[in-house]
Enzyme design. Structure first.
Site, PDB file in Angstrom:
ATOM      1  N   GLY A 254       0.510  -0.841   0.096  1.00 27.03           N
ATOM      2  CA  GLY A 254      -0.165  -0.048   0.131  1.00 27.03           C
ATOM      3  C   GLY A 254       0.777   1.255   0.148  1.00 27.03           C
ATOM      4  O   GLY A 254       1.914   1.789  -0.938  1.00 27.03           O
TER       5      GLY A 254
ATOM      6  N   LYS B  72       5.567 -11.955  20.283  1.00 30.32           N
ATOM      7  CA  LYS B  72       4.909 -13.501  20.669  1.00 30.32           C
ATOM      8  C   LYS B  72       6.250 -13.673  20.874  1.00 30.32           C
ATOM      9  O   LYS B  72       6.932 -14.570  21.547  1.00 30.32           O
ATOM     10  CB  LYS B  72       3.776 -13.591  20.176  1.00 30.32           C
ATOM     11  CG  LYS B  72       4.295 -15.089  20.819  1.00 30.32           C
ATOM     12  CD  LYS B  72       2.562 -16.328  20.288  1.00 30.32           C
ATOM     13  CE  LYS B  72       2.829 -17.410  21.089  1.00 30.32           C
ATOM     14  NZ  LYS B  72       1.380 -18.251  20.191  1.00 30.32           N
TER      15      LYS B  72
ATOM     16  N   HIS C 208      -4.138  22.464  50.471  1.00 32.61           N
ATOM     17  CA  HIS C 208      -4.858  20.565  50.890  1.00 32.61           C
ATOM     18  C   HIS C 208      -6.247  20.418  50.383  1.00 32.61           C
ATOM     19  O   HIS C 208      -7.224  19.986  50.884  1.00 32.61           O
ATOM     20  CB  HIS C 208      -5.054  20.685  52.159  1.00 32.61           C
ATOM     21  CG  HIS C 208      -3.749  21.180  53.327  1.00 32.61           C
ATOM     22  ND1 HIS C 208      -2.145  20.170  52.595  1.00 32.61           N
ATOM     23  CD2 HIS C 208      -3.365  21.905  54.477  1.00 32.61           C
ATOM     24  CE1 HIS C 208      -1.380  20.385  53.074  1.00 32.61           C
ATOM     25  NE2 HIS C 208      -1.855  21.817  54.215  1.00 32.61           N
TER      26      HIS C 208
ATOM     27  N   PHE D  52     -27.945  17.189  54.701  1.00 31.99           N
ATOM     28  CA  PHE D  52     -29.519  18.056  55.256  1.00 31.99           C
ATOM     29  C   PHE D  52     -28.816  17.732  56.929  1.00 31.99           C
ATOM     30  O   PHE D  52     -27.451  17.207  57.435  1.00 31.99           O
ATOM     31  CB  PHE D  52     -30.129  16.821  54.800  1.00 31.99           C
ATOM     32  CG  PHE D  52     -30.668  15.375  55.977  1.00 31.99           C
ATOM     33  CD1 PHE D  52     -30.067  15.015  57.209  1.00 31.99           C
ATOM     34  CD2 PHE D  52     -30.410  14.071  55.033  1.00 31.99           C
ATOM     35  CE1 PHE D  52     -30.071  13.706  57.335  1.00 31.99           C
ATOM     36  CE2 PHE D  52     -30.722  13.294  55.497  1.00 31.99           C
ATOM     37  CZ  PHE D  52     -29.661  12.239  57.060  1.00 31.99           C
TER      38      PHE D  52
END
Length: 508
Positions: A38, A140, A270, A457
């Site tokens: 290619g 591999k 912090h 809450f």
């Protein structure tokens, strides 16, 4: 057994050709037979160098629009054969398979294609099949085959073959194999994450890393995995430390809440804001942010949501600070800030932040969606008889954004879009409130007319009572306690307004 191998043949099939020319010329100089296909084949021919088309080996043309070029036994046999295995040697001869000592592959740019916003069809076409298979096969068989799996490895590989006259050691080949499997696993992770919509699976891969001076403390090793250059342009100063990065992360997430708003300045220490203000000018925003806690500001992280000018830089320069972050700087401001050689100066770029947070826990990791909800006016409900004024509502939502980005348990006190004080990381909400009030008083802030935000809450009315007695007359909280009515009753009896957001913002 001789672990040194001389490269006599090479298969080259790459997407990007940058940096390939010197390698091709060196291989040609060494008398290496080059196979290709290619666009890479044409590139090599245009250099005036002989190249054997893969089609001449396989007797098959590139088919299916280029999807199948190298997927053939004569290619993979040339890569995977074991040169010390009698059976493999015999079959190589029987089937006339050419030996391939070197494979150079550069994968299709899948991640870049996804990031570009390309169509699904374009993205699918950038899933490399032949290339990834060649990489895995050559890696591999590293005992006999060299795999160069990305253009970032070209320079190292060229140095090796230039200094050794085309020979590679087993150690060289194994190192290139490790890099190859890193690339292949990262590539597959990116593809999976693109496709995955249903499976609850955590897969992450970062190929860019940085060794830090140390971790949270000097006796701990520290590393950063990610691309800081994509996030910031570093203009000046020393290297960012582990703790700097945690604070910078907190600063960036906090200032994101105020993107596009009036000039806003934050000072963090912090991971929490110790100073914060929004004003008509960035200079005044900085001055008022610093006034929130000039003691804690020492050695802090500074961030602005707009360009820093000379007047602001002159004020900042009076303070010892670790890092300054802004989307831009005036030239004269930058020169002033560079007056301290270790001060880190960063330009924050427009980058999409991660949609999930990840942290280690026990023998695994905790993954969650980022807290993407920012409380807005339309989200509020009004349970008390007394309703907040327009200016109080602005301060309440301002305080809520700060509260969301502060460590729990937290209480935030705000007045006129200035952080007066925060109670952070406390084990009880009452302690957080008392801490905030004491801190505000220590810096001579008048709490009369201030507002209070809570990240969760109130289970009892004690917090609203303490706040009321300190002069605070408006409160924002998620609501949802089975004893909400106790806090509502206190507010109604004492002319305090309270709004519910319906969303808790714990931050541990």
């Amino acid at each position: 057994m001789n672990n040194t191998k001389t490269i006599k043949s090479a298969l080259i099939s790459v997407f990007h050709k940058d940096g390939l020319e010197p390698i091709v010329k060196k291989l040609n100089e060494l008398g290496v037979t080059i196979y290709s296909t290619g666009g890479t084949e044409k590139f090599i021919k245009d250099l005036g160098i002989d190249v054997v088309p893969v089609e001449d080996v396989t007797s098959y043309p590139s088919i299916l629009g280029g999807r199948v070029k190298t997927l053939h036994p004569k290619v993979f046999g040339g890569i995977l054969n074991r040169q010390d295995h009698e059976g493999d040697v015999a079959e190589m001869q029987e089937y006339n398979i050419p030996q391939l000592d070197l494979v150079i592959v550069d994968l299709y740019p899948f991640e870049k294609t996804v990031a570009s916003g390309a169509s699904e069809q374009d993205i699918i076409e950038k899933i490399d099949i032949g290339g990834i298979s060649l990489i895995r096969a050559a890696a591999k068989n590293f005992k006999d085959t060299v795999i160069v799996s990305s253009m970032e490895q070209y320079e190292d590989f060229l140095t090796i073959i230039s200094e050794s006259n085309g020979e590679t050691s087993l150690n060289d080949r194994k190192k290139f194999a490790a890099k190859a499997f890193n690339i292949s696993s990262h590539y597959d992770t990116a593809i999976f994450n693109y496709f995955n919509e249903d499976e609850v699976v955590y897969k992450a891969s970062e190929t860019t890393s940085k060794v830090l001076r140390y971790g949270e403390n000097p006796h701990q090793k520290g590393f950063f995995f990610g691309n800081l250059d994509a996030m910031f342009d570093k203009l000046h100063g020393k290297e960012l430390s582990y703790n700097n990065l945690l604070d910078v992360d907190a600063a960036v997430n906090l200032i994101e809440e105020f993107k596009g708003e009036d000039p806003t300045f934050a000072i963090l220490k912090h991971n929490n804001a110790c100073g914060f203000a929004q004003r008509k000018t960035i200079h005044q925003a900085y001055v008022d942010a610093l006034a929130g806690d000039p003691v804690s500001a020492f050695g802090g992280i500074l961030i602005s949501n707009t360009k820093i000018d000379k007047a602001t830089a002159e004020e900042i320069h009076k303070l010892f600070c670790e890092v300054v972050i802004a989307p831009a700087y005036d030239a004269d401001a930058l020169e002033i800030l560079k007056g301290k050689k270790n001060r880190v100066i960063l330009i924050q770029k427009e980058v999409e932040l991660p949609k999930q947070t990840v942290r280690t826990a026990l023998n695994g990791v905790l993954v969650q969606d980022k807290d993407y909800i920012t409380d807005k006016l339309d989200d509020l409900s009004y349970p008390t008889n007394n309703k907040p004024s327009e200016s109080e509502l602005e301060d309440l939502l301002f305080a809520s954004k700060l509260c969301k980005n502060t460590k729990s348990n937290t209480i935030i006190l705000v007045k006129d879009k200035q952080l007066l004080a925060g109670g952070t990381g406390q084990t009880s909400r009452v302690d957080a409130l008392k801490q905030a009030i004491e801190k505000a008083n220590s810096f001579n802030f008048d709490l009369n007319g201030a507002v209070m935000a809570s990240d969760a809450f109130f289970p009892f009315p004690d917090c609203v009572e303490i706040a009321d007695k300190a002069g605070i007359k408006s409160v924002i909280q998620p609501g949802g306690s089975i004893k909400d009515q106790l806090s509502i009753d206190y507010c109604n009896d004492n002319n305090v307004s309270m709004v519910f957001t319906g969303t808790r913002h714990f931050k541990h």
